[in-house]
Design an enzyme around this catalytic site. Structure first.
Site, mmCIF file in Angstrom:
data_model
loop_
_atom_site.group_PDB
_atom_site.id
_atom_site.type_symbol
_atom_site.label_atom_id
_atom_site.label_comp_id
_atom_site.label_asym_id
_atom_site.label_seq_id
_atom_site.Cartn_x
_atom_site.Cartn_y
_atom_site.Cartn_z
ATOM 1 N N GLY A 10 0.627 -1.324 0.027
ATOM 2 C CA GLY A 10 0.139 -0.133 -0.017
ATOM 3 C C GLY A 10 0.900 1.345 0.023
ATOM 4 N N THR A 12 1.621 3.001 -2.546
ATOM 5 C CA THR A 12 1.018 4.223 -3.369
ATOM 6 C C THR A 12 0.086 5.001 -2.784
ATOM 7 N N LEU A 66 -1.570 -8.153 -3.184
ATOM 8 C CA LEU A 66 -1.811 -8.936 -1.923
ATOM 9 C C LEU A 66 -2.655 -10.184 -2.391
ATOM 10 N N LEU A 87 -0.273 -2.119 4.629
ATOM 11 C CA LEU A 87 -1.195 -0.975 4.687
ATOM 12 C C LEU A 87 -2.023 -1.359 3.269
ATOM 13 N N GLN A 90 -8.230 -2.815 -0.203
ATOM 14 C CA GLN A 90 -9.527 -2.059 -0.797
ATOM 15 C C GLN A 90 -10.134 -1.442 0.595
ATOM 16 N N TYR A 102 -14.003 -9.373 -3.468
ATOM 17 C CA TYR A 102 -12.617 -8.856 -3.699
ATOM 18 C C TYR A 102 -12.186 -8.173 -2.396
ATOM 19 N N THR A 132 -8.394 -1.033 11.801
ATOM 20 C CA THR A 132 -9.266 0.104 11.863
ATOM 21 C C THR A 132 -10.460 0.346 12.797
ATOM 22 N N GLU A 134 -13.385 1.133 12.011
ATOM 23 C CA GLU A 134 -14.372 0.203 11.357
ATOM 24 C C GLU A 134 -14.633 -0.879 12.258
ATOM 25 N N TYR A 155 -16.079 -4.462 4.376
ATOM 26 C CA TYR A 155 -14.751 -3.809 4.659
ATOM 27 C C TYR A 155 -14.431 -4.326 6.117
ATOM 28 N N LYS A 159 -11.554 -6.678 7.766
ATOM 29 C CA LYS A 159 -10.500 -6.350 8.456
ATOM 30 C C LYS A 159 -10.647 -6.745 9.820
HETATM 31 P P1 NAP Z 1 -5.605 4.264 0.427
HETATM 32 O O1 NAP Z 1 -4.940 5.439 0.150
HETATM 33 O O2 NAP Z 1 -6.960 3.721 -0.043
HETATM 34 O O3 NAP Z 1 -4.185 3.040 0.027
HETATM 35 C C1 NAP Z 1 -4.628 1.737 -0.089
HETATM 36 C C2 NAP Z 1 -3.308 1.273 -0.852
HETATM 37 O O4 NAP Z 1 -3.546 -0.267 -0.761
HETATM 38 C C3 NAP Z 1 -2.942 1.762 -2.196
HETATM 39 O O5 NAP Z 1 -1.374 1.618 -2.187
HETATM 40 C C4 NAP Z 1 -3.441 0.731 -3.067
HETATM 41 O O6 NAP Z 1 -2.949 0.728 -4.205
HETATM 42 C C5 NAP Z 1 -3.202 -0.674 -2.158
HETATM 43 N N1 NAP Z 1 -4.054 -1.850 -2.684
HETATM 44 C C6 NAP Z 1 -5.325 -1.703 -3.160
HETATM 45 N N2 NAP Z 1 -5.640 -3.127 -3.502
HETATM 46 C C7 NAP Z 1 -4.189 -3.939 -3.398
HETATM 47 C C8 NAP Z 1 -4.071 -5.101 -3.654
HETATM 48 N N3 NAP Z 1 -5.016 -5.944 -4.246
HETATM 49 N N4 NAP Z 1 -2.738 -5.538 -3.494
HETATM 50 C C9 NAP Z 1 -1.792 -4.603 -3.173
HETATM 51 N N5 NAP Z 1 -2.191 -3.300 -2.634
HETATM 52 C C10 NAP Z 1 -3.245 -2.969 -2.810
HETATM 53 O O7 NAP Z 1 -5.581 3.942 2.136
HETATM 54 P P2 NAP Z 1 -4.849 4.609 3.209
HETATM 55 O O8 NAP Z 1 -6.049 5.683 3.694
HETATM 56 O O9 NAP Z 1 -3.665 5.224 3.071
HETATM 57 O O10 NAP Z 1 -4.947 3.572 4.309
HETATM 58 C C11 NAP Z 1 -3.872 2.614 4.607
HETATM 59 C C12 NAP Z 1 -4.611 1.398 5.179
HETATM 60 O O11 NAP Z 1 -4.856 1.803 6.561
HETATM 61 C C13 NAP Z 1 -5.525 0.431 4.695
HETATM 62 O O12 NAP Z 1 -5.227 -0.914 4.888
HETATM 63 C C14 NAP Z 1 -6.816 1.096 5.137
HETATM 64 O O13 NAP Z 1 -7.643 0.151 5.115
HETATM 65 C C15 NAP Z 1 -6.220 1.238 6.598
HETATM 66 N N6 NAP Z 1 -6.743 2.213 7.497
HETATM 67 C C16 NAP Z 1 -7.073 3.733 6.995
HETATM 68 C C17 NAP Z 1 -7.831 4.487 7.724
HETATM 69 C C18 NAP Z 1 -7.773 5.869 7.192
HETATM 70 O O14 NAP Z 1 -8.510 6.739 7.923
HETATM 71 N N7 NAP Z 1 -6.970 6.561 6.432
HETATM 72 C C19 NAP Z 1 -8.027 4.183 9.172
HETATM 73 C C20 NAP Z 1 -7.954 3.007 9.576
HETATM 74 C C21 NAP Z 1 -7.435 1.966 8.514
HETATM 75 P P3 NAP Z 1 -3.178 1.572 -5.560
HETATM 76 O O15 NAP Z 1 -2.544 2.853 -5.226
HETATM 77 O O16 NAP Z 1 -2.838 0.839 -6.587
HETATM 78 O O17 NAP Z 1 -4.829 1.518 -5.542
HETATM 79 O O1 G4F Z 2 -14.856 9.121 4.622
HETATM 80 P P1 G4F Z 2 -15.488 7.966 4.602
HETATM 81 O O2 G4F Z 2 -15.908 7.236 3.309
HETATM 82 O O3 G4F Z 2 -14.746 7.079 5.473
HETATM 83 P P2 G4F Z 2 -15.203 5.830 6.411
HETATM 84 O O4 G4F Z 2 -16.237 5.082 6.075
HETATM 85 O O5 G4F Z 2 -15.195 6.304 7.801
HETATM 86 O O6 G4F Z 2 -14.064 4.879 6.463
HETATM 87 C C1 G4F Z 2 -12.679 5.443 6.337
HETATM 88 O O7 G4F Z 2 -12.082 5.519 7.721
HETATM 89 C C2 G4F Z 2 -11.984 4.237 8.555
HETATM 90 C C3 G4F Z 2 -11.694 4.190 9.639
HETATM 91 O O8 G4F Z 2 -12.537 4.512 10.582
HETATM 92 C C4 G4F Z 2 -10.963 3.451 7.433
HETATM 93 F F1 G4F Z 2 -10.718 2.045 8.129
HETATM 94 C C5 G4F Z 2 -11.614 3.188 6.029
HETATM 95 O O9 G4F Z 2 -10.575 2.706 5.311
HETATM 96 C C6 G4F Z 2 -11.709 4.568 5.554
HETATM 97 O O10 G4F Z 2 -10.426 5.128 5.237
HETATM 98 O O11 G4F Z 2 -16.952 8.299 5.335
HETATM 99 C C7 G4F Z 2 -16.910 9.110 6.388
HETATM 100 C C8 G4F Z 2 -18.543 9.245 6.997
HETATM 101 C C9 G4F Z 2 -19.447 8.199 6.677
HETATM 102 O O12 G4F Z 2 -20.270 7.952 7.688
HETATM 103 C C10 G4F Z 2 -20.172 8.426 5.304
HETATM 104 O O13 G4F Z 2 -21.283 7.698 5.387
HETATM 105 O O14 G4F Z 2 -18.851 10.234 5.941
HETATM 106 C C11 G4F Z 2 -20.293 9.734 5.352
HETATM 107 N N1 G4F Z 2 -20.508 10.344 4.230
HETATM 108 C C12 G4F Z 2 -21.636 11.265 3.994
HETATM 109 N N2 G4F Z 2 -21.499 11.588 2.666
HETATM 110 C C13 G4F Z 2 -19.810 10.405 2.884
HETATM 111 C C14 G4F Z 2 -20.566 11.081 2.155
HETATM 112 N N3 G4F Z 2 -18.940 9.517 2.657
HETATM 113 C C15 G4F Z 2 -18.212 9.437 1.477
HETATM 114 N N4 G4F Z 2 -16.951 8.824 1.243
HETATM 115 N N5 G4F Z 2 -18.926 10.201 0.457
HETATM 116 C C16 G4F Z 2 -20.021 10.986 0.704
HETATM 117 O O15 G4F Z 2 -20.616 11.759 -0.047
#
Ligand code: NAP
Ligand code: G4F
Length: 336
Positions: A10, A12, A66, A87, A90, A102, A132, A134, A155, A159
Site C-alpha cells: 500500500g 502508493t 496482496l 497497509l 481495498q 474482492y 481500523t 471500523e 470492509y 478487517k
Molecule cells: P488508500 O489511500 O486507499 O491506499 C490503499 C493502498 O492499498 C494503495 O496503495 C493501493 O494501491 C493498495 N492496494 C489496493 N488493493 C491492493 C491489492 N490488491 N494488492 C496490493 N495493494 C493494494 O488507504 P490509506 O488511507 O492509505 O490506508 C492505509 C491502510 O490503513 C488501509 O489498509 C486502510 O484500510 C487502513 N486504514 C485507513 C484509515 C484512514 O482513515 N485512512 C483508518 C484505519 C485504517 P493503488 O494505489 O494501486 O490503489
Molecule cells: O470518508 P468516509 O468514506 O470514511 P469511512 O467510511 O469512515 O472509512 C474510512 O475510515 C476508516 C476508519 O474508521 C478506514 F478504515 C477506512 O479505510 C476509510 O479510510 O466516510 C465517513 C463518513 C461516513 O459515515 C459516510 O457515510 O462520511 C459519510 N458520508 C456522507 N456523505 C460520506 C458522504 N462518505 C463519502 N465517502 N462520500 C459522501 O458523499
C-alpha cells in the site's frame, strides 16, 4: 550498524507515501509493493524524488498484489525485511458493499498471505497490520482497545479477519505482530472519494467557479478525524517497543460530517447552504454512526499524541486543494 529494511504494502496510498517518507528520513531502506496499472499510480511518491532531504536512492518499488501469495513469498526472501507494514487494502467502506468478495480477498486474506510468507521464510521481521476503527462499527463510543467489535460493512468484516489473524500469529508462532487500530486520518493526499477530501476538493472548485453543487450522503455521522502524517509516526512507534501489542490511535475529538462541511466552506468564504445537497446514492446499506477514540494507551506507552484536530485539519486540506487547483489552472499541473 547495517541499514534497516522496511517493506510496505500500500505504499502508493495516503499512509504508505507518508510512511515511506518517514522511514527514508530515519535512514531505512524502503521497499514498496506497487500494483501494475494502465497509467501511473505512484503520484503520491513523487515528492520523495523531488525532496533533496529525502534519500530516494534507498527506495525500491516491486510490482505485486496482496492476492498473489507466491509473489509475497518471493519478495520476503528477496528483501529480508526487518519491518513489514501491511497497509495494502481495498479501503473504501461504501465500495466494499459493491465488491464484498474482492474486499475480503485483499483486505482480509491478504494479511494471512503476508503472515504465511513471513512464517515460511522463518523471518523475524516485525509485522504491522493496518486495523481500523471500523471494527467497532455500531459499538457506542468512546472506543478503546478493549471495546467489543461489531463491524457494519464487508470492509469491516474483512478487517476483523486480519485483526484476529495478526493476534493469532503472535500467539501461535511468537511473531512480533501488532494491530494499529487507527481512527480516520486525512491529509491533502487523501483519496478523492473519502468524505473529507470530497468536501475540500469541491470547496476549491466551487470557489473557482468550476462547480456549483456538492452532493452528500449522511452528514450526521460523527468521526474522529486526525492528520495522517502524525499517524504513520504512531505506526512506526508500535514496532519499536519491546513486546508486541495492539494500540489505538485517535484524537479523542469528534465532529459530524456537517461540522466538517461548515468549517471547510467557511475557510473559503462560502455558505454551504448555497451549494450542498443530499443525494441518497451516497447512503450506505448500514452506517457507522459514531466513532470517537480513547488514545490513552498509545499516549502512555508509545508517547504518541495527536496534535491536529478536525477543524485545523479542514483548514489544511482546503488550503491545499485551493493551491492545487490554482497550480492546475495556471498550467503548472494537469487538471484532473
Ligand atoms: P488508500 O489511500 O486507499 O491506499 C490503499 C493502498 O492499498 C494503495 O496503495 C493501493 O494501491 C493498495 N492496494 C489496493 N488493493 C491492493 C491489492 N490488491 N494488492 C496490493 N495493494 C493494494 O488507504 P490509506 O488511507 O492509505 O490506508 C492505509 C491502510 O490503513 C488501509 O489498509 C486502510 O484500510 C487502513 N486504514 C485507513 C484509515 C484512514 O482513515 N485512512 C483508518 C484505519 C485504517 P493503488 O494505489 O494501486 O490503489
Ligand atoms: O470518508 P468516509 O468514506 O470514511 P469511512 O467510511 O469512515 O472509512 C474510512 O475510515 C476508516 C476508519 O474508521 C478506514 F478504515 C477506512 O479505510 C476509510 O479510510 O466516510 C465517513 C463518513 C461516513 O459515515 C459516510 O457515510 O462520511 C459519510 N458520508 C456522507 N456523505 C460520506 C458522504 N462518505 C463519502 N465517502 N462520500 C459522501 O458523499
Amino acid at each position: 550498524m547495517a541499514r534497516k529494511r522496511a517493506l510496505i504494502t500500500g505504499i502508493t496510498g495516503q499512509d504508505g507515501s507518508y510512511l515511506a517518507e518517514l522511514l527514508l528520513g530515519k535512514g531505512y531502506e524502503v521497499h514498496g509493493v506497487v500494483r501494475r496499472a494502465s497509467s501511473f499510480n505512484t503520484e503520491r511518491l513523487d515528492g520523495i524524488y523531488q525532496d533533496p532531504h529525502v534519500p530516494d536512492r534507498n527506495l525500491f518499488l516491486h510490482y505485486g498484489d496482496l492476492s498473489d501469495s507466491s509473489m509475497l513469498v518471493n519478495l520476503i526472501h528477496e528483501v529480508t525485511p526487518h519491518e513489514v507494514y501491511n497497509l495494502g487494502a481495498q479501503s473504501h467502506v461504501k465500495v466494499s458493499f459493491e465488491t464484498p468478495e474482492y474486499t475480503a480477498d485483499v483486505s482480509g486474506l491478504g494479511s494471512i498471505r503476508m503472515l504465511e510468507a513471513l512464517r515460511a521464510a522463518r523471518s523475524d521481521a516485525r509485522f504491522y497490520q493496518a486495523s481500523t476503527s471500523e471494527l467497532f462499527g455500531s459499538t457506542p463510543p468512546p472506543q478503546c482497545e478493549t471495546t467489543p467489535f461489531h463491524p457494519r460493512s464487508p470492509y469491516g468484516v474483512a478487517k476483523i479477519y486480519s485483526y484476529w489473524a495478526t493476534v493469532n500469529y503472535r500467539e501461535s508462532y511468537d511473531m512480533f505482530a501488532v494491530n494499529g487500530i487507527l481512527f480516520n486520518h486525512e491529509s491533502p493526499r487523501r483519496g478523492e472519494t473519502f468524505v473529507t477530501r470530497k468536501i475540500t476538493r469541491a470547496v476549491a472548485r466551487i470557489q473557482a467557479g468550476l462547480e456549483d453543487k456538492l452532493y452528500m450522503g449522511n452528514t450526521a455521522a460523527i468521526r474522529d478525524w486526525g492528520y495522517a502524517p502524525e499517524y504513520v509516526e504512531g505506526m512506526w512507534r508500535m514496532l519499536q517497543v519491546d513486546e508486541p501489542d495492539d494500540y489505538l490511535l485517535a484524537t479523542g475529538v469528534g465532529a459530524t460530517v456537517q461540522q466538517f462541511i461548515d468549517r471547510a466552506f467557511a475557510r473559503a468564504g462560502l455558505d454551504p447552504a448555497d451549494h450542498v445537497e443530499i443525494d441518497p446514492r451516497y447512503f450506505r446499506p448500514a452506517e457507522v454512526d459514531y466513532l470517537l477514540g480513547d488514545p490513552t494507551k498509545a499516549s502512555r506507552q508509545l508517547g504518541w499524541t495527536a496534535q491536529t484536530h478536525w477543524d485545523r485539519l479542514a483548514d489544511i486540506m482546503v488550503d491545499a486543494d485551493v493551491q492545487l487547483l490554482q497550480d492546475q489552472l495556471n498550467g503548472r499541473l494537469a487538471i484532473r
